[in-house]
Design a protein around this motif. Structure first.
Motif, PDB file in Angstrom:
ATOM      1  N   ASN A  19      63.184  49.112  45.495  1.00  0.00           N
ATOM      2  CA  ASN A  19      63.227  49.128  44.000  1.00  0.00           C
ATOM      3  C   ASN A  19      61.589  48.683  43.570  1.00  0.00           C
ATOM      4  N   TYR A  20      60.890  49.500  43.114  1.00  0.00           N
ATOM      5  CA  TYR A  20      59.322  49.142  42.801  1.00  0.00           C
ATOM      6  C   TYR A  20      59.259  49.234  41.326  1.00  0.00           C
ATOM      7  N   GLU A  21      60.187  49.387  40.570  1.00  0.00           N
ATOM      8  CA  GLU A  21      59.770  49.230  39.150  1.00  0.00           C
ATOM      9  C   GLU A  21      59.400  47.852  38.788  1.00  0.00           C
ATOM     10  N   PRO A  22      58.247  47.601  38.291  1.00  0.00           N
ATOM     11  CA  PRO A  22      57.868  46.207  37.942  1.00  0.00           C
ATOM     12  C   PRO A  22      58.564  45.604  36.742  1.00  0.00           C
ATOM     13  N   PHE A  23      59.150  44.156  37.452  1.00  0.00           N
ATOM     14  CA  PHE A  23      60.073  43.638  36.631  1.00  0.00           C
ATOM     15  C   PHE A  23      59.775  42.126  36.686  1.00  0.00           C
ATOM     16  N   LEU A  24      59.963  41.492  35.445  1.00  0.00           N
ATOM     17  CA  LEU A  24      59.684  40.074  35.484  1.00  0.00           C
ATOM     18  C   LEU A  24      61.101  39.245  35.103  1.00  0.00           C
ATOM     19  N   ASN A  25      61.444  38.345  36.089  1.00  0.00           N
ATOM     20  CA  ASN A  25      62.771  37.743  35.759  1.00  0.00           C
ATOM     21  C   ASN A  25      62.792  36.416  34.859  1.00  0.00           C
ATOM     22  N   SER A  26      63.232  36.712  33.703  1.00  0.00           N
ATOM     23  CA  SER A  26      63.008  35.454  32.707  1.00  0.00           C
ATOM     24  C   SER A  26      63.386  34.075  33.125  1.00  0.00           C
ATOM     25  N   LYS A  27      64.036  34.038  34.298  1.00  0.00           N
ATOM     26  CA  LYS A  27      64.721  32.717  34.898  1.00  0.00           C
ATOM     27  C   LYS A  27      63.853  32.271  36.029  1.00  0.00           C
ATOM     28  N   LYS A  28      62.361  32.920  36.055  1.00  0.00           N
ATOM     29  CA  LYS A  28      61.558  32.325  37.246  1.00  0.00           C
ATOM     30  C   LYS A  28      60.262  32.349  36.705  1.00  0.00           C
ATOM     31  N   MET A  29      59.414  31.466  37.389  1.00  0.00           N
ATOM     32  CA  MET A  29      58.163  31.155  36.872  1.00  0.00           C
ATOM     33  C   MET A  29      57.251  31.795  38.114  1.00  0.00           C
ATOM     34  N   TYR A  30      56.175  32.599  37.605  1.00  0.00           N
ATOM     35  CA  TYR A  30      55.434  33.338  38.381  1.00  0.00           C
ATOM     36  C   TYR A  30      54.034  32.499  38.409  1.00  0.00           C
ATOM     37  N   GLU A  31      53.153  32.288  39.334  1.00  0.00           N
ATOM     38  CA  GLU A  31      51.940  31.638  39.349  1.00  0.00           C
ATOM     39  C   GLU A  31      51.027  32.485  40.170  1.00  0.00           C
ATOM     40  N   TYR A  32      49.814  32.817  39.496  1.00  0.00           N
ATOM     41  CA  TYR A  32      48.735  33.700  40.001  1.00  0.00           C
ATOM     42  C   TYR A  32      47.357  33.012  39.898  1.00  0.00           C
ATOM     43  N   LYS A  33      46.587  33.672  40.856  1.00  0.00           N
ATOM     44  CA  LYS A  33      45.185  33.167  40.977  1.00  0.00           C
ATOM     45  C   LYS A  33      44.301  34.247  40.184  1.00  0.00           C
ATOM     46  N   TYR A  34      43.468  34.215  39.420  1.00  0.00           N
ATOM     47  CA  TYR A  34      42.746  34.959  38.616  1.00  0.00           C
ATOM     48  C   TYR A  34      41.236  34.825  38.976  1.00  0.00           C
ATOM     49  N   GLU A  35      40.260  35.931  38.989  1.00  0.00           N
ATOM     50  CA  GLU A  35      39.063  35.966  39.051  1.00  0.00           C
ATOM     51  C   GLU A  35      38.555  37.146  38.540  1.00  0.00           C
ATOM     52  N   GLY A  36      37.539  37.019  37.503  1.00  0.00           N
ATOM     53  CA  GLY A  36      36.929  37.801  36.746  1.00  0.00           C
ATOM     54  C   GLY A  36      35.324  37.859  37.013  1.00  0.00           C
ATOM     55  N   LEU A  37      34.935  38.825  37.508  1.00  0.00           N
ATOM     56  CA  LEU A  37      33.386  39.034  37.267  1.00  0.00           C
ATOM     57  C   LEU A  37      32.610  40.095  36.647  1.00  0.00           C
ATOM     58  N   VAL A  38      31.627  39.820  35.935  1.00  0.00           N
ATOM     59  CA  VAL A  38      30.965  41.044  35.195  1.00  0.00           C
ATOM     60  C   VAL A  38      29.319  40.738  35.718  1.00  0.00           C
ATOM     61  N   GLN A  39      28.763  41.850  35.795  1.00  0.00           N
ATOM     62  CA  GLN A  39      27.497  41.948  36.368  1.00  0.00           C
ATOM     63  C   GLN A  39      26.718  43.010  35.603  1.00  0.00           C
ATOM     64  N   VAL A  40      25.413  42.743  35.119  1.00  0.00           N
ATOM     65  CA  VAL A  40      24.724  43.574  34.198  1.00  0.00           C
ATOM     66  C   VAL A  40      23.375  43.709  34.862  1.00  0.00           C
ATOM     67  N   GLY A  41      22.702  44.948  35.397  1.00  0.00           N
ATOM     68  CA  GLY A  41      21.438  45.062  35.860  1.00  0.00           C
ATOM     69  C   GLY A  41      21.284  46.401  36.304  1.00  0.00           C
ATOM     70  N   GLN A  42      20.237  46.523  37.143  1.00  0.00           N
ATOM     71  CA  GLN A  42      19.805  47.800  37.650  1.00  0.00           C
ATOM     72  C   GLN A  42      20.383  48.136  38.854  1.00  0.00           C
ATOM     73  N   GLU A  43      21.074  47.318  39.549  1.00  0.00           N
ATOM     74  CA  GLU A  43      21.676  47.873  40.941  1.00  0.00           C
ATOM     75  C   GLU A  43      20.706  48.073  41.864  1.00  0.00           C
ATOM     76  N   MET A  44      19.330  47.461  41.864  1.00  0.00           N
ATOM     77  CA  MET A  44      18.333  47.694  42.767  1.00  0.00           C
ATOM     78  C   MET A  44      17.787  46.509  43.252  1.00  0.00           C
ATOM     79  N   PRO A  45      17.427  46.348  44.469  1.00  0.00           N
ATOM     80  CA  PRO A  45      16.625  45.192  45.123  1.00  0.00           C
ATOM     81  C   PRO A  45      15.649  44.690  44.248  1.00  0.00           C
ATOM     82  N   ASP A  46      15.621  43.382  44.562  1.00  0.00           N
ATOM     83  CA  ASP A  46      14.453  42.644  43.799  1.00  0.00           C
ATOM     84  C   ASP A  46      14.396  42.688  42.156  1.00  0.00           C
ATOM     85  N   LEU A  47      15.393  43.353  41.670  1.00  0.00           N
ATOM     86  CA  LEU A  47      15.248  43.346  39.999  1.00  0.00           C
ATOM     87  C   LEU A  47      16.366  42.247  39.541  1.00  0.00           C
TER      88      LEU A  47
END
Length: 1249
Positions: A19-47
């Motif tokens: 059974n792969y249907e995503p489901f959250l059990n209201s009687k349980k606690m789920y703990e996750y680690k989160y990391e978000g990264l955003v980069q803005v540039g030219q994607e070229m060396p030395d810039l």
């Protein structure tokens, strides 16, 4: 039997584990680690680039089967600004603390059937934080289908309701499902992305086929583990990329990369129930943009308590720009706009009371408060209109900007309607025109984003049009029709038809001007409802009984609908049978211009027009410019996705004067078309003057006699009507009546006395007067905001602001002063001293990156263009003696007249430390990453005496006038990326500087002042006799040769001494001297004099250098032979006018049984090397240019130092041309003439040898 039970148990167990249907059990606690990264540039060396990183842990705790609490902790926020590999992330402690405080407040969400239906937070949580929460929770909203390995869905997500493509791969050993989701955010039924400021720049689909300026990809990957409760997401990662270029992304781009990683840490049973307290709904998972778009992306300032900050900034800007344009503070107007946008209506009213008493502060406030783009500015201006505490001029300027920059919301439109009923709006005609036209413009933008657009919003304009028609008021009809043209509301078509002949019997009697305005009202409608407009204007075009002007305008609008090849065929058939040459010429030239078009929007239409040209050219290709014409010029570059187009329309009837002239220009950029500017003049009144009177173009006496009858025109009929369209919207409309012209003439008449306004100005100047004016203006603000998978908005913004300033001081002494009439000035000595400056600073910003009210991270292009013209001089005038003198004081310091500076930066700002912004040039300043200005070396001389080998990319060139102690210098400097040759974008990347400056000449003696003297009339200034003697010596041999030649060709002789011995009449003598007492003056003096005889008129000019050892001179002679219709000019210069020489002869001829012709011949002897170089360069381009222009060419041994042009008139409408230059002859036959050639037959001259 037990075997059967065993099989059933195994099958049941298998079905449970799969059974792969995503489901959250209201009687349980789920703990996750989160990391978000955003980069803005030219994607070229030395810039350099900028980046943000957010790390945290979060818990999901069940409160009920569908309600869950989100707890976020261990928040860590870091930022990066620099070159990857050389710089590192640094913690942002203050921002971490602020985010932690907001994340710690209760956050509740509803989850039903795998869909997050509602997010609720405590009231104090900001919109930016709620969007980040959406980015965190987005991993829960995934649709898993185990029966298909690939499937597509339209589903709601943070980007909106968009198309998603899924692929599923099962790892049976690990009991995990790997789900990959690709989101097509360009294909959203309900996009969360927001456009602002682009309503007047519609998309061009054909341009987008050639390339995109923005490309985005979104990919999510989920690891779903089967559990007894259902599918448990143990890992989730997202990768989103956005590539942006102001041109084509294929030619280099700025890249935004957003990465999100979520990993399950543990699952445990729920402990005690969470108390959330009061929470409020913040919507579903789709990203929410703040209504007022508070954060300007290039500004990050504290917005608390804005009123005192606004007042302080206004005072500082006003003071800084009094004596010059303070370019250092010009960008502060964006700070001021940002503060004004968060001020309350009460703040604005209080500020008005504080600034209205000071002219400077008042002007700055009114010019920028209009950038408050919601109902507050309408309520503020409504109060001003009703109270009447602003002038009509101030009201018009403020209202036209406010209406055109206003956010087009229903409440704004409703409030804007009120201005149509306020009595103050109708007081001056110009203000009323502005109010009505601006309201129409507001409706256009409102209807762009509202479909269907309610008829109630345009009803006031429809009523206005109906009322003006019933009253038969021409001015009111034109104004209402132009406002309807601005609005382009589909419901206005029925009303417009009432003004068109053929659709309404009453319209047949309307003035052509009104009918034309009704036709023009379909121009913007042509884009919204092209098929309806095509039917209407095609019907007008084919009605040959209608005025030519109406049919020509109908053809113009018809082509704006981008008609099919079938419709172009109809137009072609009509033109083949057309008997009105005005209509035929104009329509043919329209088709011809589009046939040559290269812009994407005309891609298909130009093909159809090319076919039409092959059919029509034989019949209509010979029509000259004495008929109505359209001219179209354009270009487009696929690599840049950029181009421009210009159209000129000249509509005529049977009269000499065009009835209408229009000029419009468009810019094609980033897949959009912006009609930047359109200027138009309707010469209806002047056209009436020439009705039935068609003098020859050269009959000036008849033309002037006709023009003097302008006073006999009806007073209610304007002589001229001028209008201006900005961004496709008519913003200015003015009639020039005979009364206004008469008033101006009366004020300037010599007999005018103390009642004249000119008299008042003269009196003021004698007392000493000063005038100062500034105009700050946000010309352009365009924004595209799109959410990322992190819940952070990535924004592409363009801002263009201008600060204009003008200051003048003047004082005059008049001796004797006038007592009764202005004519007395002609007998007075006038001395005027004045100083001041005129300047403008233009700031342009392009931003790409993350922009929230908490932080900004991105790439920023900044450019600044500065123009500054200071002056200080005194002027002496004696009209009676025709003597004029000007004295200028040379600048002792460097004065920059013009400069351009631009650079690209990686920027990082946050609200907790707004003064500690991190701004890093994208290119590191190393010699390896620089390239010079290769064009500068080819175009300009290569003198580099002030440069070093280490700064070879710098260019500096000066033109010195040491006699006047002054030099004009240009400087250029550029740093370019080493990817310059790979991608066109990088031609514009890096630091660029160009400047033109006035500075003291090096090595020159100090000059006290520069004096310019002009003397006109018959009195000879000192030195004229000597200069005449020189001229006679120089040109004596030349005249004798010419005389001898003429005596062989003509029966009447013309001895040279008749001219040389005649008494000259000086036209004007000029001296330009550098004065530095006690030394003698240095400089130049020149004189031009006139030597008339019965057979010919001569004009001679001599310019001589002033100085003891100076012998450099210019001698010029021009004469017109009255008996043989020829003219000659001879120019010699150098030492005693003997070093270099050029001569030219022009003659016309018409032998019996031959065609009229004009012959021009240029001969030259020795020339300066720079002239020779330029001539050689021009000669290199001649073959290519002549081929493009349709000329034929052949190689011939023509004289080396001679160029000759022969023009032969074949008919009143066409001519042949032949050009002979050394080694080449170029010619073309049957060229349409731009002017009427009728009249040459009356001339009988001899063709020169």
């Amino acid at each position: 039997m037990w075997r059967l039970y065993l099989c059933l148990l195994v099958a049941l167990a298998a079905s449970e584990t799969d059974n792969y249907e995503p489901f959250l059990n209201s009687k349980k606690m789920y703990e996750y680690k989160y990391e978000g990264l955003v980069q803005v540039g030219q994607e070229m060396p030395d810039l350099a680039e900028s980046a943000l990183k957010l790390r945290c842990t979060f818990k999901i705790i069940g409160e009920s089967p569908q309600t869950f609490v989100l707890q976020i902790s261990n928040v860590d926020f870091e930022d990066f600004n620099g070159i990857p590999g050389k710089s590192v992330f640094s913690p942002s402690e203050k921002l971490t603390k602020r985010l932690s405080a907001e994340f710690s407040q209760p956050i509740v969400f509803e989850l039903s059937k795998g869909q997050i239906t509602d997010i609720r937070t405590a009231p104090g949580v900001s919109n930016s934080v709620v969007n980040i929460v959406r980015g965190i929770l987005g991993f829960l909203q995934v649709t898993v289908k185990t029966t298909q390995s690939f499937y597509e869905l339209v589903e709601l997500g943070i980007h909106g309701v968009c198309q998603s493509s899924y692929t599923v791969e099962e790892d049976s050993n690990a009991k995990e499902l790997i789900v990959t989701q690709m989101v097509d955010i360009k294909n959203c039924q309900q996009p969360a992305a927001l456009y602002s400021g682009m309503a007047h720049a519609p998309e061009d689909k054909l341009s987008k086929q050639r390339g995109e300026s923005v490309v985005s990809t979104v990919k999510h990957t989920y690891t779903v583990k089967s559990t007894a409760d259902g599918g448990l997401i143990t890992k989730a990662s997202s990768q989103e990329r956005q590539y942006f270029s102001p041109f084509n992304v294929k030619g280099g781009n700025s890249r935004m990369l957003a990465l999100r990683n979520i990993q399950l840490l543990k699952v445990s049973d729920t402990a005690d129930k969470i108390v959330t307290g009061q929470v409020q709904s913040r919507g579903n998972l789709m990203y929410k943009t703040e209504k007022d778009l508070k954060p300007i992306p290039v500004v990050m300032i504290n917005l608390n308590d804005p009123a005192p900050k606004i007042l302080d900034l206004i005072k500082r800007l006003a003071q800084a720009n009094i004596y010059h344009v303070d370019s250092a503070s010009s960008t502060d107007i964006l700070d001021l706009i940002q503060l004004l946008r968060v001020a309350t209506l009460e703040n604005l009213e209080q500020l008005w009371k504080q600034v209205s008493g000071n002219d400077e502060h008042r002007r700055w406030f009114l010019d920028l408060v209009v950038e408050v783009t919601d109902e507050r500015i309408l309520k503020f201006l409504e109060t001003r209109f009703k109270v009447g505490d602003i002038t009509a001029n101030e009201a018009g300027q403020a209202l036209v900007v406010a209406f055109n920059h206003l956010s087009a919301e229903p409440v704004s439109v409703t409030l804007a309607q009120e201005f149509l009923t306020i009595p103050f709006s109708k007081s001056p005609t110009l203000l009323w025109n502005t109010v009505v036209l601006a309201y129409g413009s507001l409706l256009y933008r409102y209807c762009t984003y509202t479909d269907p657009c309610p008829v109630t919003v345009v009803q006031p304009l429809l009523d206005m049009a109906a009322s003006s028609l019933s009253k038969n008021s021409e001015e009111d009809m034109v104004l209402a029709l132009k406002a309807l043209a601005n609005a382009a509301h589909p419901s206005s078509i029925k009303t417009l038809l009432k003004f068109l002949p053929g659709y309404s019997a009453a319209a047949e009697k309307l003035p052509t001007r009104v009918q034309g305005a009704a036709v023009q009202a379909f121009r913007l409608l042509a884009h919204r409802d092209p098929h309806s407009v095509q039917d209407i204007v095609l019907n007008l075009f084919v009605q040959k009984t209608l005025p030519a002007e109406i049919r020509m305008q109908a053809c113009m609008v018809l082509l704006e609908t981008k008609p099919s090849i079938a419709l172009i065929s109809v137009i072609t058939e009509v033109l083949l049978e057309e008997i009105d040459l005005q209509v035929a010429s104009f329509s043919y030239s329209l088709l011809k211009g589009i046939a040559k078009s290269r812009t994407p929007d005309n891609q298909n239409l130009s093909t159809a027009c090319n076919i039409a040209m092959k059919i029509l050219t034989r019949k209509l290709g010979h029509l000259s410019y004495r008929y109505s014409k359209s001219m179209h010029f354009d270009w487009f570059h696929d690599d840049f996705l950029f181009g421009t187009s210009t159209d000129v329309y000249m509509l005529k009837n049977e009269n000499l004067i065009p009835s209408k002239i229009m000029l419009k220009g468009k810019i094609h950029f980033i897949g959009r078309i912006l009609q930047l500017l359109e200027l138009g003049v309707h010469a209806d009144g002047i056209k009436e003057l020439f009705a039935g009177k068609i003098p020859q173009l050269t009959d000036f006496a008849s033309i002037m006699k006709i023009l003097t009858d302008w006073q006999n025109l009806p007073k209610n009929r304007p002589l001229l009507t001028a209008y201006v369209r900005l961004f496709g919207q008519e913003a200015f409309l003015m009639d020039v009546s005979g009364e206004s012209i008469q008033s101006i003439i009366k004020s300037l008449s010599p007999s005018a006395g103390k009642e004249s306004k000119v008299w008042e100005k003269i009196q003021a100047v004698q007392r000493g007067t000063s005038w100062h004016w500034t105009k700050p203006h946000l010309v352009y603000e365009a924004r595209f905001i799109q959410p990322t998978c992190l819940g952070l908005p990535v924004e592409i913004s363009k801002y263009y602001s201008i600060v204009n300033a003008f200051t003048m001081k003047a004082k005059a002494e008049i001796n004797p002063p006038p007592k009764e009439h202005l004519v007395e000035l002609l007998s007075s000595d006038i001395s005027l001293q004045t100083e001041g400056f005129a300047g403008v600073t233009k700031d342009n910003f392009v931003f790409h990156g993350i922009n929230t009210d908490l932080f900004q991270c991105g790439v920023e292009l900044k450019s600044k263009i500065i123009t500054d013209l200071p002056w200080a001089f005194d002027l002496k005038i004696n009209v009676k003696e025709q003597k004029y003198e000007m004295n200028l004081t040379p600048k002792k310091t460097v004065t920059e007249l013009f400069s351009v500076n631009s650079n690209v930066f990686a920027v990082l700002r946050n609200i907790e430390d707004p003064s500690l912004s991190k701004i890093t040039p994208m290119m590191s300043e190393t010699e390896n990453s620089r390239e010079g200005l290769p064009l500068a070396r080819r175009i300009l001389p290569t003198s580099r005496d002030e440069q070093t080998e280490d700064s070879a990319m710098k260019f500096r060139q000066c033109a010195e006038a040491k006699i006047y102690g002054t030099a004009i210098c240009i400087e250029a400097e550029a740093e370019r990326s080493h990817y310059l040759h790979e991608y066109p974008l990088y031609y514009f990347m890096g630091h660029t500087r160009f400047s033109c400056q006035l500075e003291p000449a090096k090595g020159a003696k100090p000059i006290e002042k520069i004096q310019i003297q002009v003397t006109a009339g018959s009195k000879h200034p000192p030195g004229v006799s000597e200069m005449m003697g020189l001229s006679r010596r120089v040109f004596k041999n030349t005249r004798d040769e010419n005389t001898s030649s003429e005596e062989h060709n003509h029966s009447s002789s013309f001895p040279a001494y008749q001219v040389l011995d005649s008494s000259p009449e000086p036209l004007v003598a000029v001296k330009a001297l550098g004065l530095s007492p006690p030394a003698k003056p240095l400089g130049y003096e020149g004189v031009a004099f006139y030597l008339p005889t019965a057979q010919r008129d001569d004009i001679e000019m001599i310019v001589s250098e002033v100085g003891e050892q100076a012998n450099w001179k210019i001698c010029a002679n021009a004469n017109v032979d009255k008996s043989h219709s020829s003219a000659k000019a001879h120019l010699k210069w150098g030492a005693e006018c003997q070093t270099y020489d050029v001569s030219m002869r022009v003659s016309s001829a018409c032998q019996p049984e031959s065609k009229p012709s004009i012959y021009t011949k240029i001969n030259w002897g020795a020339l300066p090397s720079v002239f020779t170089m330029i001539g050689q360069r021009i000669q290199e381009y001649v073959p290519g240019i002549s081929y493009i222009m349709g000329f034929y060419q052949k190689y011939e041994n023509n004289p080396e130092h001679q160029a000759a042009v022969t023009v032969v008139a074949l008919s009143p409408e066409t001519f042949d041309i032949k050009v002979k230059i050394p080694e080449r002859t170029i010619y073309k036959k049957a060229i349409p003439s731009p002017i009427d050639l009728v009249g040459f037959e009356a001339v009988n001259f001899t063709m020169p040898a």
